[in-house]
Design an enzyme around this catalytic site. Structure first.
Site, PDB file in Angstrom:
ATOM      1  N   TRP A 275      40.302  57.364  68.648  1.00  0.00           N
ATOM      2  CA  TRP A 275      39.505  57.833  67.505  1.00  0.00           C
ATOM      3  C   TRP A 275      40.358  58.025  66.257  1.00  0.00           C
ATOM      4  CZ3 TRP A 275      34.926  56.351  67.815  1.00  0.00           C
ATOM      5  CH2 TRP A 275      34.251  56.345  69.030  1.00  0.00           C
TER       6      TRP A 275
ATOM      7  N   ASP B 123      38.817  65.767  62.816  1.00  0.00           N
ATOM      8  CA  ASP B 123      37.683  65.257  63.578  1.00  0.00           C
ATOM      9  C   ASP B 123      37.619  66.083  64.866  1.00  0.00           C
ATOM     10  OD1 ASP B 123      35.890  63.920  65.194  1.00  0.00           O
ATOM     11  OD2 ASP B 123      36.863  61.963  65.058  1.00  0.00           O
TER      12      ASP B 123
ATOM     13  N   LYS C  17      28.231  65.373  71.387  1.00  0.00           N
ATOM     14  CA  LYS C  17      29.162  65.690  72.469  1.00  0.00           C
ATOM     15  C   LYS C  17      28.919  67.125  72.939  1.00  0.00           C
ATOM     16  CE  LYS C  17      30.881  61.695  71.404  1.00  0.00           C
ATOM     17  NZ  LYS C  17      32.022  61.356  70.592  1.00  0.00           N
TER      18      LYS C  17
HETATM   19  C1  LIG Z   1      32.379  60.163  69.783  1.00  0.00           C
HETATM   20  C2  LIG Z   1      33.465  60.336  68.795  1.00  0.00           C
HETATM   21  C3  LIG Z   1      33.465  59.659  67.563  1.00  0.00           C
HETATM   22  C4  LIG Z   1      32.375  58.694  67.175  1.00  0.00           C
HETATM   23  O1  LIG Z   1      31.207  59.342  66.875  1.00  0.00           O
HETATM   24  P1  LIG Z   1      29.946  58.565  66.266  1.00  0.00           P
HETATM   25  O2  LIG Z   1      28.879  59.575  66.315  1.00  0.00           O
HETATM   26  O3  LIG Z   1      29.691  57.365  67.144  1.00  0.00           O
HETATM   27  O4  LIG Z   1      30.277  58.172  64.889  1.00  0.00           O
HETATM   28  C5  LIG Z   1      34.507  59.903  66.691  1.00  0.00           C
HETATM   29  N1  LIG Z   1      35.489  60.764  66.985  1.00  0.00           N
HETATM   30  C6  LIG Z   1      35.530  61.413  68.177  1.00  0.00           C
HETATM   31  C7  LIG Z   1      36.650  62.356  68.454  1.00  0.00           C
HETATM   32  C8  LIG Z   1      34.516  61.222  69.102  1.00  0.00           C
HETATM   33  O5  LIG Z   1      34.544  61.887  70.269  1.00  0.00           O
END
Ligand SMILES: *Cc1c(COP(=O)(O)O)cnc(C)c1O
Length: 363
Positions: A105, A175, A199
């Site tokens: 990511w 993030d 998540k």
């Molecule tokens: C799942 C995830 C993403 C991607 O998320 P989207 O909703 O598909 O844009 C980005 N960063 C992390 C850490 C993730 O777990």
């Protein structure tokens, strides 16, 4: 209602109480004769839902008053563009952004940032297969960087920060898609936190952005208005129609978390869940996890069978035991147990019991 233990990395398990409450209220929200899905986002009912949802998130995370909560769309992947577009407009161009590269990511964030700025990789664990978080004293930061970006939990690699880095006066952006609300975090250490909801919060379609107010107003002129944090904030997350139903479910999750005792209580259970599974992984060489103890994610536990020809048997037999969505990400293979807040301790106990049985049978 038949429920299984859902180890999906995302969209992920939602607490059964929340699903049930949503089902009960789906056709008629609190006697108003409407489903939340068909309400005007500007009406009295939804205005109340939005306010309660934001207030509850603020109290759960102890978000200081000088931070804005923005409810957006596009997920963390859209934020990979939205963040640079919002944070570098006041710098002489091209601005420099510092990244710490800890896995899949982070790589995505870095690739997108190249479109808008000069990228400096301040530290990376790529050489060692993305198994750890580089120690803070090894980072090579740019003094006048627009910001420093980290991913606090690498959902695919199962690598989690065990510290909050001090980056001086440069804004720290994180993030937190896969570990927001899973542990106590000092929001005041960050300038921006963003997370997709699917998540640890609720359904896909909602992105949470928590931004310190001095970060607003620095957008590049090309930034789409709907993604300009200052405009989004001025319109109370209603510059465009917000994802009303995911916001409502997120709100139910926040209320559920408060009933559980808040983030501190969730963290306690999350520590116990992670300990259960990692203790077992430490005790066997039938399964493998290469992440050093300090950086093992409490939320996503990737593990590999020493004999990979058993992978499909493992997945199939797990499903027969009501343990579902354990297949690892296609880029790394193996298995992954995602054990977010909504996964009870009993679910992890059931998984570890199954893993032990499987080892006895095939080990
Ligand atoms: C799942 C995830 C993403 C991607 O998320 P989207 O909703 O598909 O844009 C980005 N960063 C992390 C850490 C993730 O777990």
């Amino acid at each position: 209602m038949k429920r299984v233990y859902n180890f999906s990395p995302g969209p992920a398990a939602i607490a059964p109480e929340v699903i049930q409450q949503a089902a009960d209220e789906m056709t008629n929200w609190r006697g108003c004769g409407l489903s939340v899905m068909e309400m005007s986002h500007r009406g009295r009912e939804f205005t109340e839902i939005l306010k309660t949802t934001k207030d509850d998130l603020r109290s759960l995370m102890s978000i200081p008053d000088n931070y804005k909560i923005l409810l957006m769309q596009g997920g963390a992947i859209a934020e990979n563009a939205i963040v640079p577009m919002n944070l570098i407009g006041h710098k002489s161009q091209p601005a420099t952004i510092d990244f710490v590269n800890t896995g899949h990511w982070s790589v995505k964030s870095i690739e997108e940032a190249h479109k808008y700025a000069k990228v400096n990789i301040a530290a990376s664990s790529e050489d060692s297969g993305f198994h750890h978080v580089p120690a803070r004293d090894t980072w090579k930061l740019t003094p006048d960087a627009a910001y420093v970006h980290i991913c606090t939990n690498e959902t695919i690699g199962g690598v989690e920060f065990d510290f909050t880095p001090d980056v001086g006066n440069v804004p720290l952006v994180a993030d937190m898609s896969s570990n927001i609300l899973s542990r106590e975090m000092d929001v005041s250490k960050y300038a921006v936190i963003y997370a997709g909801a699917q998540k640890n919060i609720g359904p896909a379609g909602l992105t949470i952005v928590i931004v310190r107010d001095d970060m607003l107003g620095h957008a590049l002129p090309i930034c789409p208005s709907a993604f300009d944090w200052k405009l989004v904030d001025e319109h109370d997350s209603m510059f465009n129609t917000p994802p009303t139903y995911p916001i409502y479910i997120a709100g139910l999750t926040f209320q559920w978390m408060k009933r559980q005792g808040g983030v501190a209580a969730m963290e306690k259970v999350n520590i116990a869940k992670a300990k259960l599974i990692y203790d077992y992984l430490n005790s066997t060489d039938f399964y493998i996890n290469k992440v050093p103890a300090a950086n093992r994610s409490r939320m996503n536990v990737p593990f590999f069978l020493k004999d990979e020809t058993l992978n499909s048997k493992f997945i199939a037999e797990a499903e027969q035991n009501d343990l579902v969505q354990l297949k690892g990400h296609s880029s790394v293979g193996g298995m992954r147990a995602s054990i977010y807040n909504a996964m009870p301790l009993e679910g992890v106990q059931a998984l570890v019991a199954f893993m032990k049985d499987f080892e006895k049978k095939y080990g």
